[in-house]
Scaffold this motif. Structure first.
Motif, PDB file in Angstrom:
ATOM      1  N   PHE A  36       0.368  -5.167  -6.261  1.00  0.00           N
ATOM      2  CA  PHE A  36       1.351  -5.887  -7.070  1.00  0.00           C
ATOM      3  C   PHE A  36       2.361  -4.896  -7.624  1.00  0.00           C
ATOM      4  O   PHE A  36       1.990  -3.819  -8.106  1.00  0.00           O
ATOM      5  N   ASN A  37       3.639  -5.246  -7.525  1.00  0.00           N
ATOM      6  CA  ASN A  37       4.708  -4.373  -7.991  1.00  0.00           C
ATOM      7  C   ASN A  37       5.669  -5.187  -8.842  1.00  0.00           C
ATOM      8  O   ASN A  37       6.181  -6.223  -8.410  1.00  0.00           O
ATOM      9  N   PRO A 142      -3.211   5.838   2.495  1.00  0.00           N
ATOM     10  CA  PRO A 142      -4.322   6.696   2.083  1.00  0.00           C
ATOM     11  C   PRO A 142      -5.001   6.115   0.855  1.00  0.00           C
ATOM     12  O   PRO A 142      -4.401   5.323   0.104  1.00  0.00           O
ATOM     13  N   GLY A 143      -6.250   6.493   0.630  1.00  0.00           N
ATOM     14  CA  GLY A 143      -6.941   5.960  -0.530  1.00  0.00           C
ATOM     15  C   GLY A 143      -8.203   6.723  -0.886  1.00  0.00           C
ATOM     16  O   GLY A 143      -8.630   7.635  -0.179  1.00  0.00           O
ATOM     17  N   LEU A 158      -2.672   3.853  -1.927  1.00  0.00           N
ATOM     18  CA  LEU A 158      -1.210   3.849  -1.942  1.00  0.00           C
ATOM     19  C   LEU A 158      -0.742   3.061  -0.721  1.00  0.00           C
ATOM     20  O   LEU A 158      -0.526   3.627   0.351  1.00  0.00           O
ATOM     21  N   PRO A 159      -0.583   1.733  -0.837  1.00  0.00           N
ATOM     22  CA  PRO A 159      -0.269   0.894   0.332  1.00  0.00           C
ATOM     23  C   PRO A 159       1.029   1.287   1.016  1.00  0.00           C
ATOM     24  O   PRO A 159       2.063   1.476   0.368  1.00  0.00           O
ATOM     25  N   THR A 197       3.012   1.654  -7.680  1.00  0.00           N
ATOM     26  CA  THR A 197       2.774   2.005  -6.284  1.00  0.00           C
ATOM     27  C   THR A 197       1.331   1.777  -5.870  1.00  0.00           C
ATOM     28  O   THR A 197       1.033   1.568  -4.706  1.00  0.00           O
ATOM     29  N   LEU A 198       0.392   1.787  -6.811  1.00  0.00           N
ATOM     30  CA  LEU A 198      -1.027   1.740  -6.504  1.00  0.00           C
ATOM     31  C   LEU A 198      -1.506   0.333  -6.130  1.00  0.00           C
ATOM     32  O   LEU A 198      -0.975  -0.667  -6.602  1.00  0.00           O
ATOM     33  N   GLY A 199      -2.528   0.296  -5.293  1.00  0.00           N
ATOM     34  CA  GLY A 199      -3.218  -0.946  -4.955  1.00  0.00           C
ATOM     35  C   GLY A 199      -4.704  -0.766  -5.191  1.00  0.00           C
ATOM     36  O   GLY A 199      -5.215   0.364  -5.226  1.00  0.00           O
TER      37      GLY A 199
END
Length: 206
Positions: A36-37, A142-143, A158-159, A197-199
């Motif tokens: 969500f952004n 990456p995650g 970081l989608p 930026t995070l998911g």
């Protein structure tokens, strides 16, 4: 300059994951993620975009999990007075592969590449214009994964930190005329603030 250095470091990190990936043959994965952004624009108002995905995969060979995924996406923009200027919603489907690198203490890094297709409808309430958007894209996410149970993990990611896409937009105006536009783009999701930026996600492996 800092962004270019970060992207270079990320690319090296991706190659490192690929060369040291760990995933037992026969492993199954079921999971999902939410992104969500919420952006505030000083001159034009605000914009919200979000995606929800579910995925399922299997390690046919040691080191790589391949799978399929599908999801729902939405976007809504408002002007400074709080009135909606555009609304978009649609669905996506695609394939992915994921590679893991254990860090110990139940933590793991992962890198996920995906190829997907999405179809969505964009509406402009101010002029009743209607746009159908079809997109084909490649992305890398990456995650960090943490094992909360022997079979369950929570994930921070970081989608689409790196993504390329081809889009075809067909817009129908009030006079019933239709305009078609095709675009190709390459972008990074690092343009927003770190929190935007995070998911977050989850995965079950068995």
């Amino acid at each position: 300059m800092k962004k270019e250095l970060f992207i270079t470091a990320l690319a090296l990190f991706c190659f490192h994951i690929i060369s040291t990936a760990q995933a037992d043959k026969g492993t199954n994965l079921i999971g999902g993620n939410i992104y969500f952004n919420n952006n505030q624009y000083e001159s034009s108002g605000s914009g919200r975009i979000g995606t929800f995905q579910l995925k399922a995969g299997h390690a046919f060979t040691s080191g790589v999990i391949w799978g399929v995924q599908g999801g729902y996406l939405f976007l809504k923009q408002k002007n400074r007075d709080g009135e909606a200027t555009s609304e978009q919603s649609g669905f996506s489907a695609g394939v992915f592969n994921r590679l893991y690198k254990s860090l110990g203490n139940d933590f793991s890094l992962f890198g996920e590449s995906s190829l997907g297709y999405s179809s969505s409808d964009l509406k402009m309430p101010s002029n009743s214009a209607h746009t159908r958007q079809n997109v084909v894209g490649l992305g890398f996410t990456p995650g960090l994964s943490y094992k909360v149970l022997d079979w369950a993990n929570i994930e921070l990611m970081l989608p689409n930190i790196l993504a390329v896409s081809y889009a075809k937009n067909s817009t129908k105006n009030n006079d019933t005329s239709t305009k078609t536009e095709e675009t190709f783009s390459a972008k990074t999701s690092l343009s927003g603030s770190p929190l935007n930026t995070l998911g977050v996600g989850f995965s079950v492996m068995f």
